[in-house]
Design a protein around this motif. Sequence first.
Motif, short mmCIF file in Angstrom:
data_model
loop_
_atom_site.label_atom_id
_atom_site.label_comp_id
_atom_site.label_asym_id
_atom_site.label_seq_id
_atom_site.Cartn_x
_atom_site.Cartn_y
_atom_site.Cartn_z
N THR A 128 2.01 7.27 -16.30
CA THR A 128 1.54 6.18 -16.96
C THR A 128 0.73 5.22 -15.72
N ARG A 129 0.65 5.86 -14.71
CA ARG A 129 -0.30 5.38 -13.55
C ARG A 129 -0.06 4.24 -13.00
N GLU A 130 1.55 3.97 -13.00
CA GLU A 130 2.08 2.77 -12.08
C GLU A 130 2.07 2.44 -10.86
N LEU A 131 1.88 3.68 -10.26
CA LEU A 131 2.14 3.84 -8.50
C LEU A 131 0.49 3.67 -8.15
N PRO A 132 0.45 2.71 -7.16
CA PRO A 132 -0.65 2.71 -6.38
C PRO A 132 -1.05 3.79 -5.48
N PRO A 133 -2.30 4.04 -5.09
CA PRO A 133 -2.50 5.31 -4.24
C PRO A 133 -1.98 5.16 -2.93
N SER A 134 -1.55 6.41 -2.67
CA SER A 134 -0.98 6.34 -1.19
C SER A 134 -2.13 6.53 -0.27
N SER A 135 -2.39 5.80 0.90
CA SER A 135 -3.33 5.74 1.84
C SER A 135 -2.86 5.46 3.07
N ILE A 136 -3.63 5.73 4.15
CA ILE A 136 -3.59 5.45 5.57
C ILE A 136 -3.90 3.92 5.80
N LYS A 137 -2.99 2.86 6.14
CA LYS A 137 -3.33 1.70 6.50
C LYS A 137 -4.30 1.07 5.41
N ASN A 138 -3.80 1.41 4.23
CA ASN A 138 -4.38 0.67 3.11
C ASN A 138 -6.11 0.99 2.92
N MET A 139 -6.32 1.89 3.70
CA MET A 139 -8.13 2.20 3.93
C MET A 139 -8.28 3.42 3.16
N ILE A 140 -7.63 4.67 3.92
CA ILE A 140 -7.66 5.93 3.58
C ILE A 140 -7.02 6.51 2.44
N PRO A 141 -7.69 6.95 1.38
CA PRO A 141 -6.75 7.41 0.29
C PRO A 141 -6.27 8.92 0.89
N LEU A 142 -5.25 9.37 0.40
CA LEU A 142 -4.63 10.53 0.70
C LEU A 142 -4.57 11.31 -0.63
N GLU A 143 -4.46 12.83 -0.42
CA GLU A 143 -4.25 13.75 -1.39
C GLU A 143 -2.85 13.85 -2.05
N MET A 144 -2.62 13.12 -3.02
CA MET A 144 -1.11 13.04 -3.52
C MET A 144 -1.05 13.85 -4.85
N LYS A 145 -2.16 14.81 -5.25
CA LYS A 145 -1.84 15.11 -6.50
C LYS A 145 -0.71 16.52 -6.65
N TYR A 146 -0.32 16.89 -5.62
CA TYR A 146 0.82 17.87 -5.51
C TYR A 146 2.08 17.38 -5.95
N LEU A 147 2.28 15.86 -5.84
CA LEU A 147 3.37 15.41 -6.24
C LEU A 147 3.76 15.64 -7.81
N LYS A 148 2.55 15.68 -8.38
CA LYS A 148 3.17 15.86 -9.96
C LYS A 148 3.77 17.50 -10.14
N TYR A 149 3.48 18.26 -9.22
CA TYR A 149 4.38 19.57 -9.37
C TYR A 149 5.67 19.50 -8.75
N ILE A 150 6.18 18.46 -8.39
CA ILE A 150 7.72 18.36 -8.18
C ILE A 150 8.42 18.66 -9.22
N THR A 151 8.12 17.89 -10.31
CA THR A 151 8.98 18.00 -11.76
C THR A 151 8.11 18.99 -12.60
N GLY A 152 8.86 19.65 -13.22
CA GLY A 152 8.21 20.61 -14.22
C GLY A 152 7.73 21.82 -13.54
N GLY A 153 8.11 22.07 -12.39
CA GLY A 153 7.30 23.18 -11.62
C GLY A 153 8.50 24.47 -11.35
#
Length: 619
Positions: A128-153
């Motif tokens: 539902t896109r309720e989580l803010p993007p993870s980033s370094i010091k609120n500036m540099i976005p991080l690759e977090m798409k792999y988190l979706k594979y935690i469940t259902g993988g």
Amino acid sequence: MSNWYSGNWLLPGLPSPPPLKQSVQMFLSSMKPCLSEEKYKQAEMMAEEFLKKEGPALHRKLYLKSLFSRNWLAGWWIDYGYLATRSEVYRAFMNGIGPNCNLASDWADSAGIIVYGSYLYFVHKLATRELPPSSIKNMIPLEMKYLKYITGGCRIPSQEGVDSFQWTEAWREAYVVVHIKGRYFKLYLHDSKGQQLNPSVLAQLCREMYDADVMQKNADQDFDPCLFTYLKRVKWAELRETLLQDKQNEQMLQTIAKSAFVLHVLDGESFDDAMESMGDTQLQMWCDRSLNVVINKGGYVYICCEHSHCDAVLLASIYSDIFLIGKTQLVTSEGKLNVSKFVPNTYFPDYEELQWNLQPELRTNYATIKSEVIDNPNLKTRLCVKRVSVDKSLIKANKMGPDSFFQSVIFWAYYKKHGKIANAYQPGTLMSFKDGRTENTRPLNQPKVDFIKAMEDSSLPDAMKVDLLRKSANYQYYQTRLSSVGEGCDRHLFGLYIIAKGTSTPSEFLDFVFTEGMDFPLCTSVCPTTMLPEVKHLIEDDANANFCSIGGQFRPVDPNQYGVVYMVVCQNEMNITVTDLACSEETNAFEMGDTIQQCFYEVFDLLKRNNDQAKMERR
């Protein structure tokens, strides 16, 4: 609204590999302190030959691949770094350990919280896109798409070549499989209105599953197919083919593979029982699943992660946040569920018991297979947990970063315990790039060796030891920064090795890199303190330290190897876990844990003495 991987389109591609000579020199520099003079000269000769002959051609091929790919490493790393492994999957497990307290006074209430939180954060809020993007010091976005594979993988074994990976969008299925004493149950997570079941309802259903008469009537605990997932991949693939010949078993395998995750309920009553079960002695995991959640009858929790598609330290950190939220917000001071916090559920479906139909040949060979698994010397581990009080202001005052400071102390502890310098694997992140995962920071270096030897020399003044510690930590920080921007050497050499094997190009140097060069007596990792925004205010209070996760468990892959994970909890406490294989005669996790703890105390005393001396001199 945005979610943890909504900013991925902003991420740059992984840079082309660094200059070949730079990577070779970085590798040699990290190996020099732990090789004999003769062995190092041989390594230098192999490297020189590599740079003159096959190296440049292999590098050109890899460079061309990088020009036509957003990430030249990603596919190879998943396939050949993980899925091509033919040994037992559990040997590469990363575990996240719950707090040294139960979430609630009743184990089923604890189970309700952990199932609720796992589905809420890893399925619902991602979908539902309720989580803010993870980033370094609120500036540099991080690759977090792999988190979706935690469940259902789920990893699917292959008899030859590379395993496959099956992923199901867990929010579409909305159920978990519960595994209790050889029984398997299907637990639905939504009520008739599509609303997520609250922890109280989930606890009720978990309690009913454990106490159900059907468990007594249909008990077949001597034949549990989860045991097969502990075998080497080829053997497990063969047995899986036999299972698939029966439609009922085929349906069971699909039900397990498509569930959000598997919840395992064990009989132990204490935290020590939970730690012992992490040694894989109870053979309760479905090892192919990306996520196994384990709870015992005392309410103590830990997780197991098959992390071919997600880096497990992130998972351990998020679970620490879930534990903390559950303990501080969903449970009363008496240890009961705070039902006033929950939205009531309307009609909800009952659980279903799932049944295997094991073929006679599998039943006949089951005892032999179980003996083969239990007798494997790589199965049982020893786990030591230590807590150290840290003064981050003292580290900062001496112009050092905490992570590189911790690394220097751990290396000294290994030397103090074993009397020799250890090479180490310490993952750094490439998550600021598209499809980025990790890079080895190669933490062993000459400044670190100088610091270690100085700490063993009582004649040297404190100021000199602190100066060498600062140089060691700062050089480590520099190496980590290089790795995080794609300038590390290990993944570069890995790409060259894959091309060499694919083109049948012999390379003595690359063979050395991926045998002796990957011999790491130490495997270390740091868990982030927190990942969820709503937890950040909680970790500012040291009173919550006991409610935070112990951290992670880095399971040793080889004998005579330590896994060390450290995690700063709240402001001034750090948890350290040390793991080794119980079959090893050279290592001992408990003695190593004691040594690490003692070394931290000695180094902090050193910093305090040096600061006090500096203040006196300024007067």
